[in-house]
Design a protein around this motif. Structure first.
Motif, short mmCIF file in Angstrom:
data_model
loop_
_atom_site.label_atom_id
_atom_site.label_comp_id
_atom_site.label_asym_id
_atom_site.label_seq_id
_atom_site.Cartn_x
_atom_site.Cartn_y
_atom_site.Cartn_z
N ASP A 93 -4.33 4.29 1.98
CA ASP A 93 -4.36 3.10 1.16
C ASP A 93 -2.93 2.68 0.73
O ASP A 93 -2.44 3.23 -0.23
CB ASP A 93 -5.54 2.93 0.20
CG ASP A 93 -5.94 1.56 -0.30
OD1 ASP A 93 -5.11 0.62 0.21
OD2 ASP A 93 -6.74 1.65 -0.90
N GLU A 94 -2.43 1.87 1.45
CA GLU A 94 -0.93 1.35 1.04
C GLU A 94 -0.02 2.62 0.75
O GLU A 94 0.38 2.74 -0.30
CB GLU A 94 -1.15 0.43 0.00
CG GLU A 94 -2.01 -0.64 0.48
CD GLU A 94 -1.77 -1.76 -0.79
OE1 GLU A 94 -0.86 -1.79 -1.54
OE2 GLU A 94 -2.52 -2.67 -0.72
N SER A 146 -9.21 -1.86 0.41
CA SER A 146 -9.77 -0.67 -0.29
C SER A 146 -10.99 -0.51 -0.33
O SER A 146 -11.38 1.10 -0.18
CB SER A 146 -8.94 -0.67 -1.83
OG SER A 146 -7.55 -0.81 -1.83
N GLN A 200 -5.22 4.15 -3.21
CA GLN A 200 -4.10 3.40 -3.55
C GLN A 200 -3.07 3.72 -4.68
O GLN A 200 -1.89 3.48 -4.52
CB GLN A 200 -4.49 1.79 -3.71
CG GLN A 200 -3.69 0.82 -3.93
CD GLN A 200 -4.36 -0.76 -3.61
OE1 GLN A 200 -5.34 -0.63 -3.33
NE2 GLN A 200 -3.50 -1.50 -3.93
MG LIG Z 1 -6.29 -2.05 -2.24
#
Ligand SMILES: [Mg+2]
Ligand SMILES: Nc1ncnc2c1ncn2[C@@H]1O[C@H](COP(=O)(O)OP(=O)(O)OP(=O)(O)O)[C@@H](O)[C@H]1O
Lengths: 340, 276
Positions: free
Chosen positions: A165-166, A44, A88
């Motif tokens: 992010d994810e 991140s 995220q």
């Molecule tokens: Mg992360």
């Protein structure tokens, strides 16, 4: 058309804690790249450094001729307009409902009429499967829904670089499969450059053109998907196959005694599993960045593990490929059989 | 952002680092960053377009959290001042001046201080909590990535709203305080209404009110800047926001008292005082 990002010698620390050092890689224009790494290795932080939210200690991050960490404020804000970023946790504005959240970039940066805004927003909401939740506040929806709303907001200005992010954390397997398809389709359509951080091994194995792995404060490897999937490098191998055997332990690194114990037990990493075929756009188009299956392996004289490039229907993509390409023309010039 | 730091033994040692993390950081870096942010905010204040909606919302919000406590504090404050000053004045044999001394004490010193404390406590904590929550939810980052400067969008309207409300609160404190003093003096201490009223402007003068308003303005700006800085640099999850709010109140209150002293000193130097 996507934009190339060249990261050169990037180093970041917080106080005494070095996050990663000397990261050098190039995200090729219009390609999908995935960044992997154990929790807490600074994936991140890497994304935030790319968009200039965090200042690295050293190094460069070139977008064209602009070096993100060293831009003046005005230029930085201008350059950021190339980016769409999914954070995220979605990072929706808590005081606005989903519709206003997704409409926000349009209202800020375009002169579109309210009806045009509505049309675009509804289109994106449908794309991520959120129709009917327009009036909900971010606090009233599930984590997976927030993620998808965040993605819709990141996509609404049709950015040339998309950082996620994810995107798949907190999503069920079916939604994850749809999301992966969505990413590939978007790339086929817009040719944007993608960088996706994920913990989902299936995503990492089937979606990207390139894979990178962060571990132990450095970029262990970054390169074409087939290179990493066929790699014998212990860290890469362990991570991409989600194994317990290897250098990565519960607390980041295994210590010497753990490794010795493992060696005594006679754990061997086993044979590499087959390399799956890459996910194709749903409408059967060819992405401009599409490489022929096995291209990298052939070029480097590597024999893929048995059963590679065979999909669920039992089709062998090494055989299928020439026919598949012959039937369709690439979206943007010069792809087809991959790059020269 | 909330992961525990990695194992100490694995991070690279550096001889300068421990100092840089501790004392130097607190004494030099933090104030440095605070002033840098304040300057950037000042620059952003002149950028077009002005965020009217945010300004009005914030002003209304600050009013709503400060007015009631301000009045509740101002009444006893005025009464106490009348009591103390009234007694003193009587002993000195200058009964006829109770009104004027009370006005002087309230307008000149009491109301800026009450305003300062309320702005630091009520408005400052609210602003810091709001911005801090946005910061840890990554809303601020998202805003920056969307090409919007949070100083321009969020901080400038808050600073101006706080300054504006400060002016207004100072007025309220003065009026309510004087009314409280009057009621206390006339009704409870048996003072004569005429004397209280007629000595009203015996010592106090219009510049007293001006300086109080200037103070209120400065306090409002300072408290909002401290709160915004603390909010925007909050880290470490919900606990980090709590800590930031706590620090905001303490730092803002201290800063406001120092400013109050400096401004009072300047005022006495610059403006000639009325004699008895
Ligand atoms: Mg992360
Ligand atoms: N603002 C910050 N200040 C100090 N340390 C930070 C900050 N942000 C991140 N870190 C530290 O940097 C390290 C990497 O964090 P990061 O969030 O990038 O991990 P990650 O790879 O994204 O992990 P995950 O897969 O769990 O999301 C962590 O050890 C974290 O404590």
């Amino acid at each position: 058309m996507g934009v190339e990002i060249r990261v050169d010698g990037l180093t970041k620390s917080f106080g005494r804690q070095v996050i990663w050092e000397d990261v050098t890689l190039t995200l090729p224009a219009g390609e999908i790249s995935v960044m992997l790494g154990p929790s807490g290795t600074g994936k991140s932080v890497f994304l935030k450094t790319l968009v200039g939210l965090l200042k690295p200690d050293r190094g460069h991050c070139w977008i064209g001729d602009r070096d993100m960490p060293h831009l003046r404020e005005h230029d930085l804000y201008e350059t950021r307009k190339l980016f769409g970023v999914l954070f995220q946790d979605g990072a929706l504005f808590g005081s606005m409902n989903l519709f206003d959240n997704i409409a926000f970039p349009l209202r800020e940066h375009t002169n579109k009429s309210e009806s045009a805004v509505k049309k675009i927003v509804m289109e994106k909401m449908e794309m991520v499967g959120l129709v009917g939740a327009e009036r909900k506040l971010p606090g009233e929806i599930s984590g997976g829904m927030r993620k998808r709303a965040g993605l819709a907001r990141a996509l609404v200005l049709e950015p040339e670089i998309i950082l996620c992010d994810e995107p798949d954390s907190g999503l069920d397997p079916v939604r994850t499969a749809y999301l992966n398809q969505l990413i590939v389709d978007l790339n086929a359509e817009t040719n944007a450059t993608f960088l996706i951080v994920t913990h989902d091994i299936n995503t990492a194995r089937t979606v990207p053109d390139n894979i990178g792995l962060l571990f132990r404060r450095e970029l262990v490897m970054f390169g074409p998907r087939e290179m990493l999937l066929s790699s014998e490098e212990p860290v890469v191998r362990q991570f991409l196959n989600a194994r317990k055997v290897g250098p990565i332990g519960m607390s980041e690194e295994k210590d010497v005694s753990e490794l010795e114990a493992e060696a005594r037990m006679g754990h061997d990493p086993g044979v590499l599993p087959p390399i799956p075929p890459q996910l194709m756009p749903a409408d059967g188009r060819l992405r401009a960045a599409q490489r022929a299956p096995g291209e990298w392996l052939r070029a480097h004289g590597v024999t893929p593990p048995a059963g590679s490039f065979v999909d669920e229907q039992g089709r062998d993509w090494l055989e299928e490929w020439p026919r598949y390409v012959a039937e369709r023309t690439p979206v943007a010039g010069g792809a087809g059989g991959g790059r020269p | 952002m909330t992961q525990a730091p990695e194992r100490e033994s694995e991070t690279k040692p550096s001889r300068l680092a421990p100092v840089a993390d501790g004392a130097v950081n607190v004494i030099f870096r933090e104030p440095g960053r605070f002033f840098a942010m304040s300057l950037d905010t000042a620059r952003a204040a002149f950028k077009w377009p002005f965020q009217w909606q945010e300004f009005l919302q914030q002003a209304w919000f600050i009013v709503s959290v400060t007015v009631a406590p301000t009045i509740m504090v101002a009444i006893p404050f005025g009464a106490i001042l009348s009591l103390q000053v009234g007694n003193l004045i009587r002993q000195l044999g200058a009964q006829s001046q109770t009104g004027s001394t009370a006005v002087l004490a309230i307008v000149r010193e009491a109301s800026p201080i009450v305003t300062a404390l309320l702005i630091a406590a009520a408005a400052g904590s609210a602003i810091c909590a709001d911005l801090g929550a946005r910061k840890i939810r990554e809303e601020i980052d998202a805003m920056e990535v969307l090409g919007i400067n949070p100083l321009h969008r969020l901080v400038v309207p808050r600073v101006l709203a706080c300054a504006f409300v400060g002016l207004f609160l100072n007025g309220i404190v003065s009026v309510v305080g004087i009314a409280g003093g009057y009621i206390f003096n006339v009704m409870l201490q048996g003072g004569t209404p005429g004397a209280y009223m007629s000595s009203f402007s015996g010592l106090a003068q219009l510049p007293d009110l001006y300086q109080a308003e200037v103070k209120a303005l400065v306090f409002g700006v300072t408290a909002a800047l401290v709160a915004s800085y603390k909010g925007l640099t909050a880290s470490g999850g919900p606990k980090g926001v709590g800590d930031a709010v706590n620090q905001t109140v303490v730092i803002a209150a201290m800063a406001l008292f120092v400013e109050n002293f400096v401004l009072s000193a300047l005022y006495f130097q610059l403006v000639p005082q009325k004699g008895m």
